[in-house]
Design a protein around this motif. Structure first.
Motif, PDB file in Angstrom:
ATOM      1  N   SER A 129     -14.565  -4.063  -1.638  1.00  0.00           N
ATOM      2  CA  SER A 129     -14.343  -4.557  -3.001  1.00  0.00           C
ATOM      3  C   SER A 129     -13.146  -3.899  -3.689  1.00  0.00           C
ATOM      4  O   SER A 129     -12.870  -4.189  -4.852  1.00  0.00           O
ATOM      5  N   HIS A 130     -12.418  -3.030  -2.985  1.00  0.00           N
ATOM      6  CA  HIS A 130     -11.233  -2.360  -3.545  1.00  0.00           C
ATOM      7  C   HIS A 130     -10.087  -2.466  -2.542  1.00  0.00           C
ATOM      8  O   HIS A 130      -9.896  -1.587  -1.692  1.00  0.00           O
ATOM      9  N   GLU A 131      -9.342  -3.539  -2.664  1.00  0.00           N
ATOM     10  CA  GLU A 131      -8.304  -3.883  -1.691  1.00  0.00           C
ATOM     11  C   GLU A 131      -7.231  -2.809  -1.530  1.00  0.00           C
ATOM     12  O   GLU A 131      -6.793  -2.538  -0.412  1.00  0.00           O
ATOM     13  N   GLU A 132      -6.817  -2.186  -2.627  1.00  0.00           N
ATOM     14  CA  GLU A 132      -5.753  -1.175  -2.531  1.00  0.00           C
ATOM     15  C   GLU A 132      -6.213   0.047  -1.735  1.00  0.00           C
ATOM     16  O   GLU A 132      -5.475   0.572  -0.904  1.00  0.00           O
ATOM     17  N   ASP A 133      -7.432   0.514  -1.995  1.00  0.00           N
ATOM     18  CA  ASP A 133      -7.959   1.649  -1.235  1.00  0.00           C
ATOM     19  C   ASP A 133      -8.165   1.261   0.228  1.00  0.00           C
ATOM     20  O   ASP A 133      -7.921   2.077   1.129  1.00  0.00           O
ATOM     21  N   ALA A 134      -8.613   0.039   0.474  1.00  0.00           N
ATOM     22  CA  ALA A 134      -8.796  -0.428   1.858  1.00  0.00           C
ATOM     23  C   ALA A 134      -7.453  -0.457   2.581  1.00  0.00           C
ATOM     24  O   ALA A 134      -7.357  -0.025   3.738  1.00  0.00           O
ATOM     25  N   LYS A 135      -6.435  -0.931   1.900  1.00  0.00           N
ATOM     26  CA  LYS A 135      -5.095  -0.981   2.495  1.00  0.00           C
ATOM     27  C   LYS A 135      -4.590   0.424   2.812  1.00  0.00           C
ATOM     28  O   LYS A 135      -4.034   0.674   3.891  1.00  0.00           O
ATOM     29  N   ALA A 136      -4.798   1.367   1.886  1.00  0.00           N
ATOM     30  CA  ALA A 136      -4.368   2.751   2.111  1.00  0.00           C
ATOM     31  C   ALA A 136      -5.115   3.356   3.302  1.00  0.00           C
ATOM     32  O   ALA A 136      -4.519   4.075   4.119  1.00  0.00           O
ATOM     33  N   TYR A 137      -6.406   3.050   3.426  1.00  0.00           N
ATOM     34  CA  TYR A 137      -7.184   3.556   4.556  1.00  0.00           C
ATOM     35  C   TYR A 137      -6.664   2.971   5.867  1.00  0.00           C
ATOM     36  O   TYR A 137      -6.494   3.681   6.863  1.00  0.00           O
ATOM     37  N   SER A 138      -6.374   1.694   5.858  1.00  0.00           N
ATOM     38  CA  SER A 138      -5.847   1.030   7.051  1.00  0.00           C
ATOM     39  C   SER A 138      -4.518   1.657   7.478  1.00  0.00           C
ATOM     40  O   SER A 138      -4.294   1.935   8.658  1.00  0.00           O
ATOM     41  N   GLU A 139      -3.636   1.886   6.514  1.00  0.00           N
ATOM     42  CA  GLU A 139      -2.335   2.492   6.817  1.00  0.00           C
ATOM     43  C   GLU A 139      -2.499   3.909   7.373  1.00  0.00           C
ATOM     44  O   GLU A 139      -1.799   4.296   8.320  1.00  0.00           O
ATOM     45  N   LEU A 140      -3.430   4.672   6.799  1.00  0.00           N
ATOM     46  CA  LEU A 140      -3.688   6.012   7.309  1.00  0.00           C
ATOM     47  C   LEU A 140      -4.193   5.946   8.749  1.00  0.00           C
ATOM     48  O   LEU A 140      -3.738   6.699   9.617  1.00  0.00           O
ATOM     49  N   LYS A 141      -5.113   5.046   9.019  1.00  0.00           N
ATOM     50  CA  LYS A 141      -5.661   4.898  10.368  1.00  0.00           C
ATOM     51  C   LYS A 141      -4.566   4.536  11.373  1.00  0.00           C
ATOM     52  O   LYS A 141      -4.521   5.082  12.478  1.00  0.00           O
TER      53      LYS A 141
END
Length: 175
Positions: A129-141
């Motif tokens: 439900s929080h696209e920006e945090d999900a995107k940041a997590y994906s980039e970190l991964k």
């Protein structure tokens, strides 16, 4: 569909909507095998978060009232491809699917409504439900997978601060 990753290695793939279908089939199979022992079974981990990259391993969390009940079913689970790997973390038991080289599923067994149970669900729900945090997590991964492709332990450790921050945000939101 590609599910599975060589033990100890790290590789992430773009989100694949078929992961949800694979998780659903696994949940149905577990539910039938566990004979009412599971209070709830949920698809968690990065493969359950829309739009982010993930290791192609399906994570499932099984909430139980008592560990002994599921441990008593370990022979039945193993006959059906769920291999007991022990207590990988305090208050958590791990079953895996796959062979000695390739893992396709991690089945985390925890006490239902415990902190571990809630962390699995809160992380998934918050990032969905929080696209920006999900995107940041994906980039970190993705970055960590490139740096630590042969060392899953360090890869996991390097994600831990981000995960702690997300869980704090998720818990605040639940209050």
């Amino acid at each position: 569909m590609s599910i599975g990753l060589q033990r100890g290695t790290v590789a992430v793939e773009k989100h694949n909507s078929e992961w949800e279908e694979a998780a659903k089939r696994t949940i149905e199979k577990l539910d039938a095998l566990l004979q009412g022992v599971a209070v709830d079974i949920q698809h968690v981990g990065s493969t359950a978060i829309r739009g982010i990259c993930a290791k192609p391993i399906i994570d499932i969390v099984v909430g139980v009232s008592d560990f002994d009940e599921i441990l008593n079913l370990s022979d039945i689970l193993e006959e059906n491809g769920f291999i007991y790997r022990g207590q990988d973390q305090p208050d958590q038991h791990l079953y895996v699917c796959g062979d000695e080289e390739i893992r396709t599923h991690h089945i985390h067994v925890v006490i239902y409504d415990s902190e571990a149970w809630n962390n699995y669900l809160n992380m998934r729900d918050y990032l969905n439900s929080h696209e920006e945090d999900a995107k940041a997590y994906s980039e970190l991964k993705e970055k960590l997978a490139e740096q630590y492709a042969e060392d899953r332990i360090i890869y996991t450790e390097k994600k831990s601060d981000f995960i702690k921050d997300i869980l704090i945000k998720a818990n605040r939101e639940k209050e």
